[in-house]
Design an enzyme around this catalytic site. Structure first.
Site, PDB file in Angstrom:
ATOM      1  N   ARG A  96      12.297   2.610  39.381  1.00 33.80           N
ATOM      2  CA  ARG A  96      10.849   2.442  39.297  1.00 33.80           C
ATOM      3  C   ARG A  96      10.244   3.592  38.519  1.00 33.80           C
ATOM      4  O   ARG A  96      10.613   4.757  38.719  1.00 33.80           O
ATOM      5  CB  ARG A  96      10.271   2.430  40.714  1.00 33.80           C
ATOM      6  CG  ARG A  96       8.825   1.993  40.763  1.00 33.80           C
ATOM      7  CD  ARG A  96       8.493   1.515  42.166  1.00 33.80           C
ATOM      8  NE  ARG A  96       8.349   2.654  43.055  1.00 33.80           N
ATOM      9  CZ  ARG A  96       7.190   2.990  43.609  1.00 33.80           C
ATOM     10  NH1 ARG A  96       6.106   2.308  43.381  1.00 33.80           N
ATOM     11  NH2 ARG A  96       7.126   4.022  44.415  1.00 33.80           N
ATOM     12  N   SER A 157      17.800   9.445  45.259  1.00 33.27           N
ATOM     13  CA  SER A 157      18.106   9.303  46.684  1.00 33.27           C
ATOM     14  C   SER A 157      19.603   9.186  46.956  1.00 33.27           C
ATOM     15  O   SER A 157      20.101   8.133  47.394  1.00 33.27           O
ATOM     16  CB  SER A 157      17.341   8.101  47.235  1.00 33.27           C
ATOM     17  OG  SER A 157      15.987   8.271  46.946  1.00 33.27           O
ATOM     18  N   ASP A 214      14.323  10.848  48.688  1.00 36.30           N
ATOM     19  CA  ASP A 214      13.254   9.969  49.193  1.00 36.30           C
ATOM     20  C   ASP A 214      12.777  10.343  50.599  1.00 36.30           C
ATOM     21  O   ASP A 214      11.603  10.168  50.939  1.00 36.30           O
ATOM     22  CB  ASP A 214      13.668   8.484  49.125  1.00 36.30           C
ATOM     23  CG  ASP A 214      15.023   8.186  49.774  1.00 36.30           C
ATOM     24  OD1 ASP A 214      15.696   9.121  50.235  1.00 36.30           O
ATOM     25  OD2 ASP A 214      15.415   6.999  49.811  1.00 36.30           O
TER      26      ASP A 214
HETATM   27  C1  BGC Z   1      21.562   8.522  50.504  1.00 36.82           C
HETATM   28  C2  BGC Z   1      20.363   9.363  50.865  1.00 36.82           C
HETATM   29  C3  BGC Z   1      19.103   8.538  50.857  1.00 36.82           C
HETATM   30  C4  BGC Z   1      19.289   7.296  51.725  1.00 36.82           C
HETATM   31  C5  BGC Z   1      18.065   6.407  51.722  1.00 36.82           C
HETATM   32  C6  BGC Z   1      21.618   7.272  51.369  1.00 36.82           C
HETATM   33  O1  BGC Z   1      22.642   6.430  50.947  1.00 36.82           O
HETATM   34  O2  BGC Z   1      22.744   9.239  50.670  1.00 36.82           O
HETATM   35  O3  BGC Z   1      20.202  10.443  49.977  1.00 36.82           O
HETATM   36  O4  BGC Z   1      18.040   9.319  51.348  1.00 36.82           O
HETATM   37  O5  BGC Z   1      20.390   6.552  51.258  1.00 36.82           O
HETATM   38  O6  BGC Z   1      17.717   6.006  50.444  1.00 36.82           O
END
Ligand code: BGC
Length: 486
Positions: A96, A157, A214
């Protein structure tokens, strides 16, 4: 007349899936194990599965910091017409791009969503970063922003060791991504190189100035609206949480105890269980989901609770009930034996049905599995099995939240959350509220709060920080200001 439920068959199905039901004793054991892993992570113990990454974000937005922010003389940035905050988000199956244009006190948001094709999620990192750069450039050209220098905040994320606001080394991929040559590299550097490769001749000047997870973005966004927010939770494609920790409780904190004596920790709790600690509650369905995944043996807790996997857990359970001739008289419906064919949104839909009303269960069966001949017993078995899978997921996430709340020992804490599963499931949030209440210490209270726009609006203005002193204070001041304006 509708035939009555075959209670014997139903009992047999419930017996076969009984391991999906977690009692409170088991949840307390999960909490005890998770706390131990968190403590190892805070010591930087190599054996820690829950890494407890430092984010270097030391405060949450507050009215006072906004004052400080203005006092720092940043008003001109916020109020100058057409100043652009720019934000890109990679974390699920989409990428996004979001832009904020500020005119006086008005903020205008423009955003576009770009799909990430499956073949790009898995393969050489160059293809992924080139694709991201192409999407960014497309956005910039569409909005006629060529030739402008655009600071960019990047929500990435995935588990990263952070070395500063704009430097983060990827530890491992999760959630269906697997570009092995990126692991161990600074993702900001890779993005900058891709933008240069792709945008050099097109007068594109994007400067990636901040990278955040995130969960951190969610905590910051919610904290601006409620100053008691100290936890950021995501239950979407993946699952993770961050929270504000006292420096004294972080053995690995690099000996700088200046105020504020706290920092946001990105727990990366999705990895919990990859040393076998959750084996005592894992079912044959969990093991199959893991074996068939891109990253077997990793992200075990995430694989029991998040949107990417819970549909597949349910599918495995239903397939084994069909094979045991308990469901559909042993006849496998079309599409049910195909991996990842049962999506989390079907779970939300089935869970909307109340006892003995099967409208949504029927809809899912007929629309997605081309199955129109079923008995009321089949419907009840599916409804109950679905509820077991989703209720277990909500209970496990609650156990995680309770560990954090108990550790923080605050009288009242707000948990800011986001993520499609928690947002759209009809009962996940309510189940969590009930379970957390049961699992936290007496005299503690909490609220949960939806982040209105994920980390989006907040992270967009993170990118403005380059015009300030390059300090973390600026980072959260800006996020706070952003929520205020939007
Ligand atoms: C990632 C995290 C992320 C979470 C939610 C996980 O798979 O390792 O960094 O915050 O997903 O998106």
């Amino acid at each position: 007349m509708i035939a009555p439920i075959d209670e014997k068959l139903l009992a047999k199905a419930n017996q076969l899936t009984k391991e999906l039901v977690l009692d409170n004793d088991k949840l307390r054991t999960v909490m005890e194990f998770l706390l131990k892993e968190c403590e190892l992570g805070l010591r930087d113990d190599e054996a820690a599965t829950v890494k407890m990454f430092l984010t270097y974000v030391r405060n949450v937005p507050s009215g006072k910091e906004q004052g400080q922010f203005l006092a720092l003389g940043r008003l001109d940035i916020i109020l100058s017409p057409r100043f652009l905050g720019f934000y890109a988000d990679l974390g699920g199956t989409n990428f996004r791009v979001l832009m904020i244009t500020l005119k006086g006190d008005d903020a205008k948001l423009d955003s576009d969503i770009y799909a990430i094709p499956q073949e790009i999620m898995v393969g050489p990192g160059k293809n992924l970063f080139d694709h991201i750069a192409d999407c960014l450039i497309n956005f910039i050209v569409k909005h006629k922003l060529e030739s402008k220098k655009l600071p960019l905040g990047f929500t990435f994320s995935f588990p990263c060791v952070q070395y500063g606001l704009a430097s983060a080394k990827l530890v491992t991929w999760t959630k269906g991504f697997d570009c092995p040559d990126v692991v161990g590299y600074d993702v900001v550097k890779l993005l900058k190189e891709a933008i240069k490769r792709k945008g050099g001749k097109k007068n594109i000047f994007v400067d990636v100035v901040a990278i955040i997870n995130d969960t951190t973005g969610t905590l910051m966004s919610c904290a601006h609206r409620n100053r008691e927010c100290r936890v950021g939770l995501i239950v979407g494609t993946g699952c993770n949480a961050c929270y504000m920790e006292d420096l004294q409780k972080i053995e690995k904190w690099p000996a700088n105890y200046t105020e504020p004596k706290q920092v946001i920790i990105n727990t990366e709790w999705g990895a919990f269980g990859c040393n076998g600690m959750l084996d005592f509650i894992r079912t044959e369905y969990d093991r199959k989901v893991d074996e068939n995944s891109l990253n077997p043996g990793r992200q075990i807790y995430e694989k029991m609770v998040s949107g990417m996997y819970i549909g597949e857990i349910l599918r495995q359970a239903l397939v084994s009930l069909v094979n045991a001739k308990v469901l559909f008289d042993g006849q496998m419906p079309k599409n049910l034996d195909q991996k990842y064919n049962l999506l989390a949104k079907y779970i939300s839909r089935i869970d909307t049905d109340v006892y003995k009303s099967y409208t949504n269960t029927k809809y899912v069966l007929e629309k997605h599995f081309a199955k129109s001949n079923y008995t009321v017993t089949d419907l009840e078995i599916i409804r109950e099995t679905t509820r077991r899978v989703s209720h277990r997921a909500a209970s496990l996430v609650s156990a995680g939240c309770a560990v954090i709340l108990n550790r923080m020992e605050r009288k009242h804490t707000v948990i800011g959350y986001d993520g499609s599963l928690l947002r759209y499931h009809p009962h996940y949030r309510k189940w969590m509220e009930e379970k957390i209440k049961y699992l936290i210490k007496p005299n503690m209270t909490f609220d949960v709060m939806l982040s209105e726009d994920g980390s989006g609006r907040g992270a967009a203005l993170v990118s403005l920080y380059t015009k300030c002193n390059k300090s973390i204070l600026c980072l959260h001041s800006l996020i706070g200001r952003c929520r205020f304006l939007c």
